[in-house]
Write a protein that holds these residues in place. Sequence first.
Motif, PDB file in Angstrom:
ATOM      1  N   PHE A  92     -30.714 109.521 -12.647  1.00 30.29           N
ATOM      2  CA  PHE A  92     -30.208 108.739 -11.517  1.00 30.29           C
ATOM      3  C   PHE A  92     -29.108 109.413 -10.701  1.00 30.29           C
ATOM      4  O   PHE A  92     -28.732 108.910  -9.649  1.00 30.29           O
ATOM      5  N   GLY A  93     -28.560 110.532 -11.175  1.00 27.56           N
ATOM      6  CA  GLY A  93     -27.387 111.109 -10.553  1.00 27.56           C
ATOM      7  C   GLY A  93     -27.677 111.994  -9.361  1.00 27.56           C
ATOM      8  O   GLY A  93     -28.817 112.378  -9.096  1.00 27.56           O
ATOM      9  N   PRO A  94     -26.606 112.339  -8.627  1.00 31.59           N
ATOM     10  CA  PRO A  94     -26.754 113.213  -7.462  1.00 31.59           C
ATOM     11  C   PRO A  94     -27.036 114.649  -7.890  1.00 31.59           C
ATOM     12  O   PRO A  94     -26.588 115.100  -8.932  1.00 31.59           O
ATOM     13  N   ARG A  95     -27.810 115.352  -7.088  1.00 32.41           N
ATOM     14  CA  ARG A  95     -28.172 116.723  -7.369  1.00 32.41           C
ATOM     15  C   ARG A  95     -27.463 117.671  -6.404  1.00 32.41           C
ATOM     16  O   ARG A  95     -27.116 117.300  -5.292  1.00 32.41           O
ATOM     17  N   ALA A  96     -27.284 118.912  -6.829  1.00 36.79           N
ATOM     18  CA  ALA A  96     -26.682 119.940  -5.978  1.00 36.79           C
ATOM     19  C   ALA A  96     -27.645 120.301  -4.858  1.00 36.79           C
ATOM     20  O   ALA A  96     -28.855 120.261  -5.033  1.00 36.79           O
ATOM     21  N   GLY A 130     -21.587 120.025  -6.532  1.00 35.69           N
ATOM     22  CA  GLY A 130     -22.263 120.613  -5.391  1.00 35.69           C
ATOM     23  C   GLY A 130     -23.142 119.651  -4.605  1.00 35.69           C
ATOM     24  O   GLY A 130     -23.816 120.055  -3.670  1.00 35.69           O
ATOM     25  N   SER A 131     -23.115 118.386  -4.968  1.00 35.03           N
ATOM     26  CA  SER A 131     -23.967 117.411  -4.295  1.00 35.03           C
ATOM     27  C   SER A 131     -23.320 116.907  -3.003  1.00 35.03           C
ATOM     28  O   SER A 131     -22.146 117.164  -2.739  1.00 35.03           O
ATOM     29  N   ASN A 132     -24.097 116.156  -2.233  1.00 30.11           N
ATOM     30  CA  ASN A 132     -23.597 115.565  -0.992  1.00 30.11           C
ATOM     31  C   ASN A 132     -23.015 114.173  -1.208  1.00 30.11           C
ATOM     32  O   ASN A 132     -22.725 113.487  -0.235  1.00 30.11           O
ATOM     33  N   ALA A 133     -22.844 113.752  -2.430  1.00 30.94           N
ATOM     34  CA  ALA A 133     -22.297 112.429  -2.725  1.00 30.94           C
ATOM     35  C   ALA A 133     -20.842 112.361  -2.258  1.00 30.94           C
ATOM     36  O   ALA A 133     -20.170 113.391  -2.096  1.00 30.94           O
ATOM     37  N   THR A 134     -20.366 111.145  -2.051  1.00 31.80           N
ATOM     38  CA  THR A 134     -18.963 110.971  -1.664  1.00 31.80           C
ATOM     39  C   THR A 134     -18.057 111.372  -2.823  1.00 31.80           C
ATOM     40  O   THR A 134     -18.497 111.433  -3.973  1.00 31.80           O
ATOM     41  N   MET A 135     -16.811 111.641  -2.504  1.00 30.39           N
ATOM     42  CA  MET A 135     -15.869 112.070  -3.532  1.00 30.39           C
ATOM     43  C   MET A 135     -15.732 111.021  -4.643  1.00 30.39           C
ATOM     44  O   MET A 135     -15.667 111.358  -5.820  1.00 30.39           O
ATOM     45  N   GLY A 136     -15.704 109.769  -4.265  1.00 32.27           N
ATOM     46  CA  GLY A 136     -15.582 108.704  -5.258  1.00 32.27           C
ATOM     47  C   GLY A 136     -16.760 108.670  -6.215  1.00 32.27           C
ATOM     48  O   GLY A 136     -16.588 108.509  -7.421  1.00 32.27           O
ATOM     49  N   ARG A 137     -17.962 108.824  -5.682  1.00 28.31           N
ATOM     50  CA  ARG A 137     -19.154 108.842  -6.534  1.00 28.31           C
ATOM     51  C   ARG A 137     -19.166 110.071  -7.432  1.00 28.31           C
ATOM     52  O   ARG A 137     -19.563 109.998  -8.591  1.00 28.31           O
ATOM     53  N   LYS A 138     -18.717 111.211  -6.909  1.00 30.25           N
ATOM     54  CA  LYS A 138     -18.660 112.431  -7.718  1.00 30.25           C
ATOM     55  C   LYS A 138     -17.715 112.235  -8.906  1.00 30.25           C
ATOM     56  O   LYS A 138     -18.023 112.624 -10.033  1.00 30.25           O
TER      57      LYS A 138
END
Length: 60
Positions: free
Chosen positions: A54-58, A25-33
């Motif tokens: 350190f990771g992306p949040r929803a 659910g985060s705004n990170a790019t698909m590759g980062r997800k």
Amino acid sequence: MFEFSGIGGLIILVLDVWALLAIAGSNATMGRKVLWALLVIFAPVLGFIIWFFFGPRAQK
């Protein structure tokens, strides 16, 4: 090798599912997800700890 069983394994499973849902659910790019998801899947405890700090949040 350190093994989790019983309630400890269930807790790790719930935390990892929570992390995967937050990653998706985060705004990170698909590759980062994908990279974050692979880290959490293949290293459940260490991957969750690294994601937590350190990771992306929803998005709310």
